[in-house]
Motif scaffolding. Structure first.
Motif, short mmCIF file in Angstrom:
data_model
loop_
_atom_site.label_atom_id
_atom_site.label_comp_id
_atom_site.label_asym_id
_atom_site.label_seq_id
_atom_site.Cartn_x
_atom_site.Cartn_y
_atom_site.Cartn_z
N GLY A 138 -15.37 -29.84 -1.50
CA GLY A 138 -15.97 -30.45 -2.68
C GLY A 138 -17.45 -30.64 -2.45
N ALA A 139 -17.95 -31.85 -2.70
CA ALA A 139 -19.38 -32.14 -2.53
C ALA A 139 -19.72 -32.54 -1.09
CB ALA A 139 -19.79 -33.26 -3.48
N VAL A 140 -18.74 -32.61 -0.22
CA VAL A 140 -18.95 -33.05 1.17
C VAL A 140 -19.29 -31.86 2.05
CG1 VAL A 140 -17.84 -34.10 3.18
CG2 VAL A 140 -17.33 -34.96 0.89
N GLN A 141 -20.36 -31.98 2.82
CA GLN A 141 -20.70 -30.97 3.83
C GLN A 141 -20.93 -31.65 5.17
OE1 GLN A 141 -23.67 -27.99 3.35
NE2 GLN A 141 -23.17 -27.63 1.20
N LEU A 142 -20.30 -31.10 6.20
CA LEU A 142 -20.53 -31.53 7.57
C LEU A 142 -21.07 -30.34 8.34
CD1 LEU A 142 -17.26 -33.57 8.28
CD2 LEU A 142 -19.52 -34.46 7.66
N HIS A 143 -22.19 -30.55 9.02
CA HIS A 143 -22.81 -29.51 9.85
C HIS A 143 -22.63 -29.92 11.30
CE1 HIS A 143 -25.82 -28.25 6.45
NE2 HIS A 143 -24.55 -28.22 6.06
N LEU A 144 -22.13 -29.03 12.12
CA LEU A 144 -21.99 -29.28 13.54
C LEU A 144 -23.01 -28.43 14.26
CD1 LEU A 144 -19.56 -31.15 14.59
CD2 LEU A 144 -19.21 -30.23 12.33
N GLY A 145 -23.99 -29.07 14.87
CA GLY A 145 -25.06 -28.36 15.57
C GLY A 145 -24.90 -28.48 17.07
N ILE A 146 -25.30 -27.45 17.77
CA ILE A 146 -25.18 -27.42 19.23
C ILE A 146 -26.28 -28.28 19.86
CG2 ILE A 146 -25.21 -25.93 21.27
CD1 ILE A 146 -22.72 -25.71 19.37
N GLU A 147 -25.86 -29.12 20.77
CA GLU A 147 -26.78 -30.00 21.48
C GLU A 147 -26.58 -29.78 22.98
OE1 GLU A 147 -26.72 -34.66 21.69
OE2 GLU A 147 -27.59 -33.99 19.79
N THR A 148 -27.67 -29.46 23.68
CA THR A 148 -27.59 -29.10 25.10
C THR A 148 -26.94 -30.19 25.95
OG1 THR A 148 -29.55 -27.74 24.84
CG2 THR A 148 -28.93 -28.31 27.08
N ASP A 149 -27.41 -31.41 25.85
CA ASP A 149 -26.86 -32.52 26.64
C ASP A 149 -25.93 -33.37 25.78
OD1 ASP A 149 -28.30 -31.77 28.91
OD2 ASP A 149 -30.08 -32.84 28.21
N PHE A 150 -24.97 -32.72 25.14
CA PHE A 150 -24.10 -33.37 24.17
C PHE A 150 -23.31 -34.53 24.78
CE2 PHE A 150 -19.76 -33.76 22.51
CZ PHE A 150 -20.06 -34.21 21.24
N ARG A 151 -23.31 -35.63 24.04
CA ARG A 151 -22.42 -36.76 24.28
C ARG A 151 -22.02 -37.28 22.91
NH1 ARG A 151 -25.34 -40.83 28.10
NH2 ARG A 151 -27.15 -39.74 27.35
N PRO A 152 -20.73 -37.37 22.61
CA PRO A 152 -20.33 -37.82 21.28
C PRO A 152 -20.73 -39.27 21.05
CG PRO A 152 -18.42 -37.71 22.72
CD PRO A 152 -19.57 -37.13 23.48
#
Length: 126
Positions: free
Chosen positions: A50-64
């Motif tokens: 629908g109107a919802v968009q989630l973008h998942l971007g790569i992060e080098t030192d990822f921590r949730p």
């Protein structure tokens, strides 16, 4: 003047795209949105419903993030939570927000997501 939220971006570690697709498409029921080629070269994935968009971007030192999260409105929250659980996703109910039923889940890289639905309240005669 602000008019709307266009999208929410979450981070993810390199190489997690297939796991993210399984969760956001197969479990949450979203559709993958093709990224423009210049952005696709960076990795990550975009999803919409629908109107919802989630973008998942790569992060080098990822921590949730453990506290930060998008809040996603749903309809039929009980059935939606049952769907997620039956497909192996975590579902943790939280009754702390008056006027709403809500639960939290985590994507495969540990991002926290909140799902909520307003509780119908009928006044006199209604």
């Amino acid at each position: 003047m602000l008019a709307a939220v266009d999208h929410v971006q979450l981070a993810a570690p390199a190489g997690s795209e297939d796991a993210l697709r399984r969760y956001y498409v197969d479990i949450l029921g979203m559709t993958e949105i093709p990224k423009p080629p210049v952005l696709a070269a960076r990795g990550g994935c975009w999803f919409g419903a629908g109107a919802v968009q989630l973008h998942l971007g790569i992060e080098t030192d990822f921590r949730p993030a453990k506290k930060a999260h998008p809040g996603l409105r749903v309809t039929g929250i009980e059935a939606y939570a049952a769907r997620l659980k039956s497909l192996g996703a975590s579902v943790t109910w939280d009754e702390g927000l008056p006027g709403y039923r809500r639960f939290y889940s985590e994507d495969p890289v540990g991002n926290r997501l909140e799902f909520l639905e307003a509780i119908r309240r009928f006044g006199p005669g209604g």
